[in-house]
Design a protein around this motif. Structure first.
Motif, PDB file in Angstrom:
ATOM      1  N   UNK A 228      40.030  29.144  43.881  1.00  9.82           N
ATOM      2  CA  UNK A 228      40.198  29.518  42.477  1.00  9.82           C
ATOM      3  C   UNK A 228      41.660  29.355  42.074  1.00  9.82           C
ATOM      4  N   UNK A 229      41.958  29.267  40.768  1.00  6.73           N
ATOM      5  CA  UNK A 229      43.351  29.092  40.322  1.00  6.73           C
ATOM      6  C   UNK A 229      44.220  30.298  40.661  1.00  6.73           C
ATOM      7  N   UNK A 230      45.543  30.047  40.709  1.00  7.45           N
ATOM      8  CA  UNK A 230      46.480  31.146  40.892  1.00  7.45           C
ATOM      9  C   UNK A 230      47.122  31.231  42.246  1.00  7.45           C
ATOM     10  N   UNK A 231      46.711  30.392  43.176  1.00  7.88           N
ATOM     11  CA  UNK A 231      47.252  30.454  44.521  1.00  7.88           C
ATOM     12  C   UNK A 231      46.292  31.132  45.468  1.00  7.88           C
ATOM     13  N   UNK A 232      46.492  30.969  46.784  1.00  7.01           N
ATOM     14  CA  UNK A 232      45.547  31.501  47.778  1.00  7.01           C
ATOM     15  C   UNK A 232      45.310  33.003  47.623  1.00  7.01           C
ATOM     16  N   UNK A 233      44.071  33.361  47.374  1.00 11.51           N
ATOM     17  CA  UNK A 233      43.677  34.749  47.324  1.00 11.51           C
ATOM     18  C   UNK A 233      43.948  35.472  46.019  1.00 11.51           C
ATOM     19  N   UNK A 234      44.631  34.833  45.074  1.00 13.50           N
ATOM     20  CA  UNK A 234      45.032  35.528  43.843  1.00 13.50           C
ATOM     21  C   UNK A 234      43.824  36.051  43.062  1.00 13.50           C
ATOM     22  N   UNK A 235      42.870  35.181  42.794  1.00 15.35           N
ATOM     23  CA  UNK A 235      41.716  35.597  42.001  1.00 15.35           C
ATOM     24  C   UNK A 235      40.899  36.666  42.715  1.00 15.35           C
ATOM     25  N   UNK A 236      40.744  36.505  44.030  1.00 16.41           N
ATOM     26  CA  UNK A 236      40.007  37.506  44.811  1.00 16.41           C
ATOM     27  C   UNK A 236      40.697  38.866  44.741  1.00 16.41           C
ATOM     28  N   UNK A 237      42.028  38.864  44.952  1.00 23.30           N
ATOM     29  CA  UNK A 237      42.774  40.114  44.984  1.00 23.30           C
ATOM     30  C   UNK A 237      42.719  40.813  43.626  1.00 23.30           C
ATOM     31  N   UNK A 238      42.857  40.053  42.562  1.00 24.32           N
ATOM     32  CA  UNK A 238      42.781  40.645  41.228  1.00 24.32           C
ATOM     33  C   UNK A 238      41.396  41.227  40.952  1.00 24.32           C
ATOM     34  N   UNK A 239      40.368  40.551  41.438  1.00 20.78           N
ATOM     35  CA  UNK A 239      38.999  41.068  41.251  1.00 20.78           C
ATOM     36  C   UNK A 239      38.818  42.400  41.977  1.00 20.78           C
ATOM     37  N   UNK A 240      39.320  42.490  43.199  1.00 21.01           N
ATOM     38  CA  UNK A 240      39.199  43.743  43.952  1.00 21.01           C
ATOM     39  C   UNK A 240      40.077  44.844  43.378  1.00 21.01           C
ATOM     40  N   UNK A 241      41.206  44.492  42.771  1.00 23.03           N
ATOM     41  CA  UNK A 241      42.015  45.497  42.072  1.00 23.03           C
ATOM     42  C   UNK A 241      41.232  46.097  40.912  1.00 23.03           C
ATOM     43  N   UNK A 242      40.500  45.255  40.196  1.00 24.60           N
ATOM     44  CA  UNK A 242      39.678  45.777  39.095  1.00 24.60           C
ATOM     45  C   UNK A 242      38.618  46.736  39.625  1.00 24.60           C
ATOM     46  N   UNK A 243      38.055  46.400  40.783  1.00 23.48           N
ATOM     47  CA  UNK A 243      37.033  47.269  41.371  1.00 23.48           C
ATOM     48  C   UNK A 243      37.615  48.638  41.736  1.00 23.48           C
ATOM     49  N   UNK A 244      38.756  48.635  42.437  1.00 23.00           N
ATOM     50  CA  UNK A 244      39.300  49.927  42.875  1.00 23.00           C
ATOM     51  C   UNK A 244      39.846  50.730  41.703  1.00 23.00           C
ATOM     52  N   UNK A 245      40.299  50.048  40.647  1.00 25.12           N
ATOM     53  CA  UNK A 245      40.750  50.781  39.459  1.00 25.12           C
ATOM     54  C   UNK A 245      39.612  51.589  38.836  1.00 25.12           C
ATOM     55  N   UNK A 246      38.401  51.044  38.912  1.00 29.02           N
ATOM     56  CA  UNK A 246      37.243  51.771  38.375  1.00 29.02           C
ATOM     57  C   UNK A 246      36.930  53.014  39.200  1.00 29.02           C
ATOM     58  N   UNK A 247      37.304  52.978  40.480  1.00 28.14           N
ATOM     59  CA  UNK A 247      37.028  54.108  41.382  1.00 28.14           C
ATOM     60  C   UNK A 247      38.128  55.143  41.316  1.00 28.14           C
ATOM     61  N   UNK A 248      39.384  54.704  41.425  1.00 27.40           N
ATOM     62  CA  UNK A 248      40.532  55.619  41.471  1.00 27.40           C
ATOM     63  C   UNK A 248      41.792  54.792  41.288  1.00 27.40           C
ATOM     64  N   UNK A 249      42.509  55.003  40.190  1.00 29.00           N
ATOM     65  CA  UNK A 249      43.703  54.210  39.915  1.00 29.00           C
ATOM     66  C   UNK A 249      45.000  54.909  40.339  1.00 29.00           C
ATOM     67  N   UNK A 250      44.881  55.954  41.153  1.00 29.92           N
ATOM     68  CA  UNK A 250      46.078  56.717  41.546  1.00 29.92           C
ATOM     69  C   UNK A 250      47.015  55.901  42.436  1.00 29.92           C
ATOM     70  N   UNK A 251      46.551  54.790  42.994  1.00 29.75           N
ATOM     71  CA  UNK A 251      47.426  53.936  43.805  1.00 29.75           C
ATOM     72  C   UNK A 251      48.609  53.415  42.997  1.00 29.75           C
ATOM     73  N   UNK A 252      48.467  53.360  41.692  1.00 28.18           N
ATOM     74  CA  UNK A 252      49.521  52.832  40.823  1.00 28.18           C
ATOM     75  C   UNK A 252      50.720  53.765  40.704  1.00 28.18           C
ATOM     76  N   UNK A 253      50.536  55.035  41.049  1.00 25.90           N
ATOM     77  CA  UNK A 253      51.577  56.049  40.815  1.00 25.90           C
ATOM     78  C   UNK A 253      52.702  56.007  41.848  1.00 25.90           C
TER      79      UNK A 253
END
Length: 253
Positions: A228-253
């Motif tokens: 996928x575009x964006x470099x190796x793993x970029x699209x996958x990683x962004x997709x999984x970030x969206x998933x974990x944000x729906x569960x708990x976004x406290x990692x951002x703090x």
């Protein structure tokens, strides 16, 4: 703009972005079942700071890791951000060697998943019996087990056995995966995990089929066409970030 950590230390915008990306990685690993109580480790270099890298606070579960509680240390093990947390010595011994000597080792993880440990404990290691395994044939180093990795002199042998590869299977132990970016390291880990899961499952069924060297060559030549575009793993990683944000976004703090 600088950000103030809970320890009172201020960090650059570039470091804060790296902290958030690494904290997200910890949460994704935990969500995928790749954590191991308070053990194992993922690290990433601090942008613009020679010899400095971020790693998890020893004593916290992966789902407790946040951008601000990651520990910044140097390759000598010195705490650089005033964190009250210690660092796992085994994690420091491995990661400091690779961060110090390998330009491409921006992000590094070490896991103890059942399937990857099983393959590390098998005589043949990873074998070309499935699609994902074919990604890695000829691209993995192997290092014999010497006990828990806490002695600095083992670092020379780790580097020698890795050679020009970016994955090192610690025999009877577990894999170390490196990447030029966190997303690249993540997608390599994901594919390696799938390869090992399928190898373990296939082995339970009796005689398996191995892919020929000729076909492996074609597969490795052509696999980049499916990225996928964006470099190796970029699209996958962004997709999984969206998933974990729906569960708990406290990692951002």
């Amino acid at each position: 703009m600088a950000t103030q950590l809970k320890s009172g230390t201020r960090c650059s915008a570039e470091e804060w972005a790296a902290r958030q990306e690494l904290a997200a990685c910890y949460r994704i690993f935990d969500h995928l079942g790749w954590s191991e109580s308070i053990y194992n480790h993922i690290s990433a270099r601090v942008p613009g700071e020679e010899g400095a890298f971020l790693i998890n606070p020893f004593g916290l579960l992966y789902d407790e890791v946040t951008a601000s509680n990651l520990v910044k240390i140097d390759i000598e093990g010195n705490n650089l951000d005033g964190s009250p947390y210690p660092v796992n010595k085994a994690g420091f011994t491995q990661h400091s060697q690779f961060h110090k000597h390998l330009d491409h080792a921006h992000a590094i993880c070490h896991t103890h998943t059942t399937e990857t440990m099983a393959v590390c404990a098998s005589e043949g290691g990873l074998r070309p019996t499935n699609f994902y395994a074919c990604n890695f044939i000829g691209q993995i180093g192997y290092h014999d087990f010497e006990g828990v990795t806490v002695r600095s002199e083992e670092g020379e042998r780790l580097l020698k056995n890795l050679g020009d590869k970016r994955i090192l299977m610690l025999r009877n132990h577990g894999p170390v995966v490196m990447g030029r970016t966190i997303p690249e390291m993540f997608i390599q880990t994901w594919a390696l995990q799938r390869a090992c899961e399928i190898q373990v499952a296939t082995a339970s069924m009796g005689r398996d089929l191995e892919v020929s060297e000729e076909v492996i060559g074609v597969h490795q030549r052509d696999i980049s066409q499916t990225a996928a575009p964006g470099g190796p793993g970029h699209a996958d990683f962004e997709a999984w970030k969206r998933r974990i944000d729906k569960i708990d976004s406290s990692w951002r703090d």
